[in-house]
Design a protein around this motif. Structure first.
Motif, PDB file in Angstrom:
ATOM      1  N   SER A  33       1.068  -1.258   0.097  1.00  0.00           N
ATOM      2  CA  SER A  33      -0.093  -0.389   0.074  1.00  0.00           C
ATOM      3  C   SER A  33       0.952   1.200  -0.259  1.00  0.00           C
ATOM      4  CB  SER A  33      -0.903   0.081   1.189  1.00  0.00           C
ATOM      5  OG  SER A  33       0.293  -0.062   2.528  1.00  0.00           O
ATOM      6  N   VAL A  34       0.142   2.194  -0.411  1.00  0.00           N
ATOM      7  CA  VAL A  34       0.614   3.636  -0.469  1.00  0.00           C
ATOM      8  C   VAL A  34       0.991   4.221   0.773  1.00  0.00           C
ATOM      9  CG1 VAL A  34       1.670   6.119  -1.557  1.00  0.00           C
ATOM     10  CG2 VAL A  34       1.033   3.456  -2.647  1.00  0.00           C
ATOM     11  N   ALA A  35       1.523   4.830   1.663  1.00  0.00           N
ATOM     12  CA  ALA A  35       1.262   5.619   2.621  1.00  0.00           C
ATOM     13  C   ALA A  35       1.092   7.067   2.872  1.00  0.00           C
ATOM     14  CB  ALA A  35       2.884   5.684   3.477  1.00  0.00           C
ATOM     15  N   ALA A  36      -0.016   6.724   3.321  1.00  0.00           N
ATOM     16  CA  ALA A  36      -1.336   8.274   2.945  1.00  0.00           C
ATOM     17  C   ALA A  36      -0.957   9.117   3.556  1.00  0.00           C
ATOM     18  CB  ALA A  36      -2.347   7.970   3.696  1.00  0.00           C
ATOM     19  N   PRO A  37      -1.052  10.335   4.268  1.00  0.00           N
ATOM     20  CA  PRO A  37      -0.036  11.783   4.640  1.00  0.00           C
ATOM     21  C   PRO A  37      -1.330  11.244   5.852  1.00  0.00           C
ATOM     22  CG  PRO A  37      -0.871  12.456   2.457  1.00  0.00           C
ATOM     23  CD  PRO A  37      -1.263  11.196   2.409  1.00  0.00           C
ATOM     24  N   ALA A  38      -0.356  11.605   6.807  1.00  0.00           N
ATOM     25  CA  ALA A  38      -0.770  11.507   8.349  1.00  0.00           C
ATOM     26  C   ALA A  38      -0.191  12.741   9.052  1.00  0.00           C
ATOM     27  CB  ALA A  38       0.145  10.478   9.017  1.00  0.00           C
ATOM     28  N   SER A  39      -1.559  12.516   9.808  1.00  0.00           N
ATOM     29  CA  SER A  39      -1.741  14.253  10.595  1.00  0.00           C
ATOM     30  C   SER A  39      -1.913  13.656  12.346  1.00  0.00           C
ATOM     31  CB  SER A  39      -2.107  15.004  10.171  1.00  0.00           C
ATOM     32  OG  SER A  39      -2.024  16.610  10.910  1.00  0.00           O
ATOM     33  N   PHE A  40      -1.392  13.919  12.411  1.00  0.00           N
ATOM     34  CA  PHE A  40      -2.076  13.767  14.506  1.00  0.00           C
ATOM     35  C   PHE A  40      -1.540  15.004  14.854  1.00  0.00           C
ATOM     36  CE2 PHE A  40      -2.070   9.431  13.457  1.00  0.00           C
ATOM     37  CZ  PHE A  40      -2.552   8.975  13.407  1.00  0.00           C
ATOM     38  N   ILE A  41      -2.948  15.780  15.977  1.00  0.00           N
ATOM     39  CA  ILE A  41      -2.534  16.642  16.273  1.00  0.00           C
ATOM     40  C   ILE A  41      -3.239  17.088  18.333  1.00  0.00           C
ATOM     41  CG2 ILE A  41      -3.045  19.483  16.431  1.00  0.00           C
ATOM     42  CD1 ILE A  41      -2.351  18.454  13.699  1.00  0.00           C
ATOM     43  N   ASP A  42      -1.949  17.413  18.514  1.00  0.00           N
ATOM     44  CA  ASP A  42      -2.436  17.130  19.800  1.00  0.00           C
ATOM     45  C   ASP A  42      -4.008  18.473  21.172  1.00  0.00           C
ATOM     46  OD1 ASP A  42      -2.759  16.396  22.608  1.00  0.00           O
ATOM     47  OD2 ASP A  42      -1.285  17.776  23.205  1.00  0.00           O
ATOM     48  N   VAL A  43      -4.482  17.997  20.949  1.00  0.00           N
ATOM     49  CA  VAL A  43      -5.961  19.005  21.137  1.00  0.00           C
ATOM     50  C   VAL A  43      -6.603  18.324  22.572  1.00  0.00           C
ATOM     51  CG1 VAL A  43      -6.725  18.709  19.008  1.00  0.00           C
ATOM     52  CG2 VAL A  43      -7.869  17.255  19.953  1.00  0.00           C
ATOM     53  N   ALA A  44      -5.110  18.256  23.410  1.00  0.00           N
ATOM     54  CA  ALA A  44      -6.253  17.789  24.873  1.00  0.00           C
ATOM     55  C   ALA A  44      -6.427  19.043  25.585  1.00  0.00           C
ATOM     56  CB  ALA A  44      -5.258  17.256  25.761  1.00  0.00           C
ATOM     57  N   ALA A  45      -5.962  20.191  25.833  1.00  0.00           N
ATOM     58  CA  ALA A  45      -6.300  21.228  26.127  1.00  0.00           C
ATOM     59  C   ALA A  45      -7.816  22.405  26.252  1.00  0.00           C
ATOM     60  CB  ALA A  45      -4.372  22.074  26.211  1.00  0.00           C
ATOM     61  N   GLU A  46      -7.165  21.943  24.034  1.00  0.00           N
ATOM     62  CA  GLU A  46      -9.012  22.654  23.910  1.00  0.00           C
ATOM     63  C   GLU A  46     -10.050  22.012  23.704  1.00  0.00           C
ATOM     64  OE1 GLU A  46      -8.602  22.347  18.862  1.00  0.00           O
ATOM     65  OE2 GLU A  46      -6.381  23.260  19.652  1.00  0.00           O
ATOM     66  N   ARG A  47      -9.522  20.802  24.457  1.00  0.00           N
ATOM     67  CA  ARG A  47     -10.965  20.368  23.702  1.00  0.00           C
ATOM     68  C   ARG A  47     -11.641  19.718  25.576  1.00  0.00           C
ATOM     69  NH1 ARG A  47     -13.944  18.444  19.490  1.00  0.00           N
ATOM     70  NH2 ARG A  47     -12.094  18.684  17.648  1.00  0.00           N
ATOM     71  N   GLY A  48     -10.618  20.420  26.681  1.00  0.00           N
ATOM     72  CA  GLY A  48     -10.916  20.561  28.387  1.00  0.00           C
ATOM     73  C   GLY A  48     -10.239  19.317  29.099  1.00  0.00           C
ATOM     74  N   ILE A  49      -9.254  18.477  27.574  1.00  0.00           N
ATOM     75  CA  ILE A  49      -8.711  17.662  29.051  1.00  0.00           C
ATOM     76  C   ILE A  49      -7.309  18.076  29.992  1.00  0.00           C
ATOM     77  CG2 ILE A  49      -7.919  15.426  29.219  1.00  0.00           C
ATOM     78  CD1 ILE A  49      -9.419  14.219  26.415  1.00  0.00           C
ATOM     79  N   LEU A  50      -7.936  18.137  31.245  1.00  0.00           N
ATOM     80  CA  LEU A  50      -6.103  19.093  31.535  1.00  0.00           C
ATOM     81  C   LEU A  50      -6.705  18.227  33.310  1.00  0.00           C
ATOM     82  CD1 LEU A  50      -7.334  22.742  31.259  1.00  0.00           C
ATOM     83  CD2 LEU A  50      -5.918  21.273  30.021  1.00  0.00           C
ATOM     84  N   HIS A  51      -5.461  17.223  32.969  1.00  0.00           N
ATOM     85  CA  HIS A  51      -4.581  16.394  34.100  1.00  0.00           C
ATOM     86  C   HIS A  51      -3.818  16.430  34.547  1.00  0.00           C
ATOM     87  CE1 HIS A  51      -6.091  12.244  36.347  1.00  0.00           C
ATOM     88  NE2 HIS A  51      -6.246  13.217  37.415  1.00  0.00           N
ATOM     89  N   HIS A  52      -3.282  16.628  35.535  1.00  0.00           N
ATOM     90  CA  HIS A  52      -1.604  16.490  35.939  1.00  0.00           C
ATOM     91  C   HIS A  52      -1.630  15.231  36.419  1.00  0.00           C
ATOM     92  CE1 HIS A  52       2.118  17.811  36.228  1.00  0.00           C
ATOM     93  NE2 HIS A  52       2.311  16.631  37.113  1.00  0.00           N
TER      94      HIS A  52
END
Length: 584
Positions: A33-52
């Protein structure tokens, strides 16, 4: 009462039961298969997951400080959005009496998250480790088991947005050091049983100081001690009695009851395709265990015989995370195990005869995983092209490695490997977006389509910091997500097998969310296809062995609900014929 959201019109299809039969898996060699362009973005803070995350003392002076914590996706309130539970650790000596953050439950409302830990009764500050999800009492709501350093918890879902810890009454309140846990119906009675791995006997008052023995040194540097040199403990198998309680049955079930193993990753899966759930346990620095289900409520340990107990050259490996998946499309569940740094993660190919072969070298995974220390891992089709790719969460346990030139580091990037076909993988981490460029000491990895756009997103927990929520923005093909509606008590059909036949290929998935490391992912099978083709069909083998064949795929880019097949109508008895006449 918690609001139960109805599916939008057209968002969920339902197909009744069709023809019964026996599943037949044919070998199919994957095409490149031909590798498709991959894109992963960290959205934890903007989505509300704030947990230390709290993971012991920052210096990691004891082994207790190093294992980190898990993550569990579950729809706890029945509104069709996947919510997130994050267990949290603690410290042996809190700083200045400071109150540390506890476990957290984040409610998903359309892709944004709200912390409801306090109102849900899940804000415990005890030292939690991992978690597992199942409707163990068959009341329709998903419950949570949480492993601990100390007494384990079983949070029963009350159905109104709150939970109650019933571990003691249910018989699962072990007071050791539990790690990975997973539910499955191993004995075929419909009720979901529970396996709990345990690590070591640990007494902080007797903990050795770094560098005090050979077991407390790494490449010459003084480090925390263990697990070698510490006493391992046996794992636990709890059989569900069906009345809200469990009984521990490790001995009678034929499981390993010898001390000395250090259990971490746990996964159920039918590797021999005989219709019942087998079990694999990844152990740290000791042989890994493969329990073959005998179908009569007992198991036979097959790890060494099957070729997955040691490395291919006979070494014990320090294993952490694990997953089953058919990466080469031959219909058999292969096995992937993450290991310590200066050793590679291992890909075991299921040869279909009860044995596995080490495929790591020919898959191209050795060099890329030598310097990393792997934890959570999953086979998943990130680009929905019809084959399974690989994702690894990485991070070291010794902060001091940054002070020495030994070819590794404490903070590490997680890794994405694209399935290149013909049994090979290609690492594409550096081209996979800013979310995979982050470097932390990561641990758990759990999958869910949190924003309901059809592709897998990723939650990764990190030592001593907040988690990352990696939104998948990759180019991808079409998708089909399967929701099976089983019979009570296993209403979510945990352990079922689903096969998609499309475009001349077969894809195999099981209904399960366990595996990885200390985590639970969305268990619903998700299939991808690069170019939708007519005539696609599904085959379902239900947990009780019943098989549905030739279920038509009504279309793509949708959720498809398939209920357990209704029994065929009974044929009425033949009507009596006319009485013979006189003299006949």
């Amino acid at each position: 009462m918690v609001h139960r959201k109805k599916s939008a019109p057209g968002a969920l299809c339902s197909i009744p039961g069709l023809t019964l039969g026996i599943a037949i898996f044919q070998l199919a060699v994957g095409t490149p298969s031909v590798a498709a362009p991959a894109s992963f973005i960290d959205v934890a803070a903007e989505r509300g997951i704030l947990h230390h995350s709290v993971s012991g003392n920052p210096g990691k002076e004891t082994i207790l400080d190093t294992l980190g914590t898990g993550a569990c996706w579950l729809d706890y309130d029945g509104d069709d959005d996947l919510d997130l539970f994050l267990p949290n650790g603690s410290r042996l000596v809190p700083e200045g009496g400071k109150v540390l953050p506890g476990d957290a439950l984040f409610r998903n409302t359309g892709g944004r998250f709200t912390d409801v830990s306090q109102s849900a009764g899940l804000a415990s500050t005890r030292w939690a480790v991992g978690c597992a999800v199942a409707d163990y009492d068959a009341d329709g709501d998903l419950d949570l088991f949480v492993s601990h350093y100390g007494r384990d918890a079983l949070h029963r879902n009350n159905g109104d947005g709150t939970f109650t810890d019933v571990a003691a009454a249910a018989g699962v309140a072990d007071d050791g050091w539990a790690t990975g846990a997973a539910f499955a119906d191993y004995d075929g009675d419909g009720w979901l049983d529970l396996y709990v791995a345990r690590y070591v006997l640990f007494n902080p008052e007797r903990a050795l100081s770094p560098g005090s023995s050979d077991e407390c040194r790494f490449h010459g540097m003084p480090v925390m001690c263990g697990p070698r040199g510490l006493t391992g403990v046996t794992d636990l198998l709890y059989r569900n009695r069906g009345d809200g309680t469990f009984i521990e049955v490790s001995v009678t079930a034929g499981l390993n009851v010898r001390d000395g193993f250090y259990g971490l990753g746990v996964i159920w899966g039918d590797y021999d395709d005989d219709g019942d759930s087998d079990l694999y346990v990844a152990n740290d620095s000791t042989p890994n265990l493969l329990y073959r289900n005998n179908g009569d409520g007992t198991f036979r340990e097959e790890g060494i015989r099957a070729g997955v107990g040691y490395s291919s050259d006979g070494r014990e490996q320090a294993s952490m995370g694990v997953d089953f998946g058919d990466y080469d499309g031959d219909g058999h569940l292969d096995l992937f195990v993450t290991n310590f740094s200066h050793d590679f993660a291992t890909l075991y190919h299921n040869d279909g005869n009860g044995f596995f072969s080490d495929a790591t070298f020919r898959a191209g995974l050795v060099e890329s995983t030598l310097a990393t220390l792997g934890w959570g891992t999953r086979f998943f089709d990130f680009d929905l092209d019809g084959d399974l790719d690989l994702l690894l969460a990485n991070g070291h346990v010794y902060p001091k490695v940054d002070e020495h030139d030994i070819g590794s580091s404490y903070h590490q990037a997680n890794q994405l490997f694209e399935n290149a076909g013909r049994g090979r993988f290609t690492e594409i981490t550096q081209a996979a977006g800013p979310g995979l460029a982050l470097k932390h000491s990561s641990r758990a990895l759990a999958l869910a389509d949190f924003d309901d756009d059809g592709d897998w997103d990723v939650l990764v927990t990190n030592i001593d910091r907040s988690p990352n929520l990696l939104e998948n923005r990759s180019e991808h093909g079409s998708w089909l997500r399967i929701e099976l509606v089983g019979r009570r008590p296993n209403q979510r059909a945990l352990g079922a097998r689903v096969v998609l036949t499309a475009g001349g290929r077969r894809q195999v998935r099981e209904v399960r969310g366990d595996g990885s490391y200390l985590s639970h992912s969305d268990p619903r099978p998700l299939f991808g296809i690069r170019e939708p083709a007519p005539g696609a069909s599904l085959e379902v083998r239900w947990p009780d062995g019943r098989v549905q064949k030739a279920i038509p795929v009504p279309g793509w880019n949708r959720n498809l609900r398939i209920p357990y097949p209704a029994d065929p109508p009974q044929k009425p008895p033949d009507a009596p014929g006319p009485s013979p006449g006189p003299g006949s």
